[in-house]
Design a protein around this motif. Structure first.
Motif, PDB file in Angstrom:
ATOM      1  N   MET A   1      -4.353  -3.070   7.981  1.00 22.17           N
ATOM      2  CA  MET A   1      -4.129  -3.727   6.585  1.00 22.17           C
ATOM      3  C   MET A   1      -3.158  -4.681   6.402  1.00 22.17           C
ATOM      4  O   MET A   1      -3.093  -5.560   5.684  1.00 22.17           O
ATOM      5  CB  MET A   1      -3.766  -2.336   5.710  1.00 22.17           C
ATOM      6  CG  MET A   1      -4.906  -1.246   5.711  1.00 22.17           C
ATOM      7  SD  MET A   1      -6.390  -2.052   4.990  1.00 22.17           S
ATOM      8  CE  MET A   1      -5.858  -2.568   3.469  1.00 22.17           C
ATOM      9  N   LYS A   2      -2.014  -4.757   7.404  1.00 17.31           N
ATOM     10  CA  LYS A   2      -0.938  -5.897   7.191  1.00 17.31           C
ATOM     11  C   LYS A   2      -1.558  -7.033   7.263  1.00 17.31           C
ATOM     12  O   LYS A   2      -1.262  -8.021   6.253  1.00 17.31           O
ATOM     13  CB  LYS A   2      -0.049  -5.705   8.147  1.00 17.31           C
ATOM     14  CG  LYS A   2       1.083  -4.290   8.110  1.00 17.31           C
ATOM     15  CD  LYS A   2       2.242  -4.583   8.709  1.00 17.31           C
ATOM     16  CE  LYS A   2       1.752  -4.632  10.146  1.00 17.31           C
ATOM     17  NZ  LYS A   2       2.990  -4.606  11.202  1.00 17.31           N
ATOM     18  N   TYR A   5      -3.538  -7.914   4.052  1.00 20.36           N
ATOM     19  CA  TYR A   5      -2.691  -8.002   2.699  1.00 20.36           C
ATOM     20  C   TYR A   5      -2.021  -9.361   2.825  1.00 20.36           C
ATOM     21  O   TYR A   5      -1.891 -10.108   2.053  1.00 20.36           O
ATOM     22  CB  TYR A   5      -1.539  -7.032   2.669  1.00 20.36           C
ATOM     23  CG  TYR A   5      -1.835  -5.573   2.244  1.00 20.36           C
ATOM     24  CD1 TYR A   5      -2.894  -5.376   1.493  1.00 20.36           C
ATOM     25  CD2 TYR A   5      -1.403  -4.535   2.890  1.00 20.36           C
ATOM     26  CE1 TYR A   5      -3.257  -4.084   1.184  1.00 20.36           C
ATOM     27  CE2 TYR A   5      -1.594  -3.170   2.668  1.00 20.36           C
ATOM     28  CZ  TYR A   5      -2.764  -3.011   1.767  1.00 20.36           C
ATOM     29  OH  TYR A   5      -3.028  -1.866   1.411  1.00 20.36           O
ATOM     30  N   HIS A  70      11.178   2.703  -0.215  1.00 14.87           N
ATOM     31  CA  HIS A  70      10.242   1.995   0.664  1.00 14.87           C
ATOM     32  C   HIS A  70      10.606   0.446   0.702  1.00 14.87           C
ATOM     33  O   HIS A  70       9.963  -0.330   1.414  1.00 14.87           O
ATOM     34  CB  HIS A  70       8.957   2.394   0.173  1.00 14.87           C
ATOM     35  CG  HIS A  70       8.581   3.740   0.467  1.00 14.87           C
ATOM     36  ND1 HIS A  70       7.719   4.014   1.450  1.00 14.87           N
ATOM     37  CD2 HIS A  70       8.867   4.918  -0.084  1.00 14.87           C
ATOM     38  CE1 HIS A  70       7.615   5.248   1.412  1.00 14.87           C
ATOM     39  NE2 HIS A  70       8.409   5.918   0.695  1.00 14.87           N
ATOM     40  N   LEU A  94       2.345  -5.262  -0.964  1.00 14.48           N
ATOM     41  CA  LEU A  94       1.813  -4.137  -0.120  1.00 14.48           C
ATOM     42  C   LEU A  94       2.010  -4.285   1.464  1.00 14.48           C
ATOM     43  O   LEU A  94       2.083  -3.256   2.109  1.00 14.48           O
ATOM     44  CB  LEU A  94       0.227  -4.158  -0.297  1.00 14.48           C
ATOM     45  CG  LEU A  94      -0.172  -3.752  -2.123  1.00 14.48           C
ATOM     46  CD1 LEU A  94      -1.594  -3.870  -2.190  1.00 14.48           C
ATOM     47  CD2 LEU A  94       0.290  -2.254  -1.989  1.00 14.48           C
ATOM     48  N   PHE A  95       2.019  -5.689   1.986  1.00 16.93           N
ATOM     49  CA  PHE A  95       2.232  -6.050   3.070  1.00 16.93           C
ATOM     50  C   PHE A  95       3.605  -5.492   3.609  1.00 16.93           C
ATOM     51  O   PHE A  95       3.757  -4.877   4.548  1.00 16.93           O
ATOM     52  CB  PHE A  95       2.308  -7.594   3.365  1.00 16.93           C
ATOM     53  CG  PHE A  95       2.644  -8.065   4.826  1.00 16.93           C
ATOM     54  CD1 PHE A  95       1.890  -7.957   5.841  1.00 16.93           C
ATOM     55  CD2 PHE A  95       3.829  -8.677   4.844  1.00 16.93           C
ATOM     56  CE1 PHE A  95       2.417  -8.294   7.005  1.00 16.93           C
ATOM     57  CE2 PHE A  95       4.440  -8.995   6.295  1.00 16.93           C
ATOM     58  CZ  PHE A  95       3.563  -8.947   7.328  1.00 16.93           C
ATOM     59  N   ARG A  97       5.468  -3.157   2.173  1.00 13.94           N
ATOM     60  CA  ARG A  97       5.558  -1.754   2.136  1.00 13.94           C
ATOM     61  C   ARG A  97       4.836  -1.135   3.078  1.00 13.94           C
ATOM     62  O   ARG A  97       5.407  -0.226   3.474  1.00 13.94           O
ATOM     63  CB  ARG A  97       4.859  -1.355   0.734  1.00 13.94           C
ATOM     64  CG  ARG A  97       4.612   0.064   0.639  1.00 13.94           C
ATOM     65  CD  ARG A  97       3.933   0.310  -0.913  1.00 13.94           C
ATOM     66  NE  ARG A  97       3.782   1.786  -1.213  1.00 13.94           N
ATOM     67  CZ  ARG A  97       2.530   2.419  -1.082  1.00 13.94           C
ATOM     68  NH1 ARG A  97       1.592   1.657  -0.476  1.00 13.94           N
ATOM     69  NH2 ARG A  97       2.552   3.709  -1.366  1.00 13.94           N
ATOM     70  N   GLN A  98       3.783  -1.769   3.567  1.00 14.34           N
ATOM     71  CA  GLN A  98       3.032  -1.012   4.905  1.00 14.34           C
ATOM     72  C   GLN A  98       4.006  -1.221   5.911  1.00 14.34           C
ATOM     73  O   GLN A  98       4.150  -0.322   6.803  1.00 14.34           O
ATOM     74  CB  GLN A  98       1.623  -1.960   5.041  1.00 14.34           C
ATOM     75  CG  GLN A  98       0.803  -1.454   6.356  1.00 14.34           C
ATOM     76  CD  GLN A  98       0.228   0.010   5.722  1.00 14.34           C
ATOM     77  OE1 GLN A  98      -0.127   0.227   4.593  1.00 14.34           O
ATOM     78  NE2 GLN A  98       0.184   1.005   6.829  1.00 14.34           N
ATOM     79  N   LYS A  99       4.608  -2.262   6.192  1.00 16.82           N
ATOM     80  CA  LYS A  99       5.774  -2.594   7.219  1.00 16.82           C
ATOM     81  C   LYS A  99       6.768  -1.368   7.068  1.00 16.82           C
ATOM     82  O   LYS A  99       6.940  -1.004   8.492  1.00 16.82           O
ATOM     83  CB  LYS A  99       6.272  -3.843   7.206  1.00 16.82           C
ATOM     84  CG  LYS A  99       5.483  -4.932   8.249  1.00 16.82           C
ATOM     85  CD  LYS A  99       6.205  -6.321   7.948  1.00 16.82           C
ATOM     86  CE  LYS A  99       7.265  -6.439   9.057  1.00 16.82           C
ATOM     87  NZ  LYS A  99       8.029  -7.805   9.363  1.00 16.82           N
ATOM     88  N   MET A 101       6.583   1.615   5.765  1.00 18.58           N
ATOM     89  CA  MET A 101       6.057   2.623   6.184  1.00 18.58           C
ATOM     90  C   MET A 101       5.810   2.926   7.577  1.00 18.58           C
ATOM     91  O   MET A 101       5.781   4.020   7.956  1.00 18.58           O
ATOM     92  CB  MET A 101       4.967   2.921   5.183  1.00 18.58           C
ATOM     93  CG  MET A 101       4.980   3.109   3.669  1.00 18.58           C
ATOM     94  SD  MET A 101       3.692   3.098   2.564  1.00 18.58           S
ATOM     95  CE  MET A 101       3.021   4.566   3.226  1.00 18.58           C
ATOM     96  N   GLU A 102       5.353   1.943   8.095  1.00 17.22           N
ATOM     97  CA  GLU A 102       5.112   2.020   9.621  1.00 17.22           C
ATOM     98  C   GLU A 102       6.422   2.224  10.486  1.00 17.22           C
ATOM     99  O   GLU A 102       6.468   2.892  11.489  1.00 17.22           O
ATOM    100  CB  GLU A 102       4.491   0.832  10.098  1.00 17.22           C
ATOM    101  CG  GLU A 102       3.130   0.641   9.641  1.00 17.22           C
ATOM    102  CD  GLU A 102       2.249  -0.492  10.054  1.00 17.22           C
ATOM    103  OE1 GLU A 102       2.826  -1.255  10.854  1.00 17.22           O
ATOM    104  OE2 GLU A 102       1.132  -0.896   9.727  1.00 17.22           O
TER     105      GLU A 102
END
Length: 104
Positions: A1-2, A5, A70, A94-95, A97-99, A101-102
């Motif tokens: 997903m990154k 995004y 986050h 979102l990019f 945020r995904q980073k 969260m990972e």
């Protein structure tokens, strides 16, 4: 997903500005003209109102996520929204945020 995004953030910066730059070249930063053209008819008013509500929703979500820890430096996404647009700032948020969260 990154990756998705990130591609959407780039497209969200480039594509809207491909329409905005010609306006700036022709009219300068004439905010009165910009607003009057933005709300020139029902359809453009629909999209403008929808966009403004989406921005408010994004800011609420952004600051909630920042409180959770986050996301740091949430103000950057507000500035990005106001200067480039939601189509850039939301996928960029979102990019990152995904980073974040990972890493957890």
């Amino acid at each position: 997903m990154k990756a998705i995004y990130l591609v959407l953030a780039i497209a969200g910066a480039v594509l809207p500005y491909s329409h905005f730059i010609p306006f700036l070249q022709a009219n300068g930063l004439n905010l009165g003209l910009l607003v009057s053209q933005l709300f020139v008819n029902d359809i453009s008013s629909f999209f403008a109102t929808d966009f403004l509500i989406c921005c408010v929703v994004f800011f609420c979500f952004l600051f909630q996520e920042a409180k959770k820890g986050h996301i740091r430096h949430a103000w950057i996404y507000v500035v990005a929204t106001l200067t480039i647009g939601l189509s850039f700032s939301l996928p960029l948020f979102l990019f990152f945020r995904q980073k974040a969260m990972e890493r957890v």
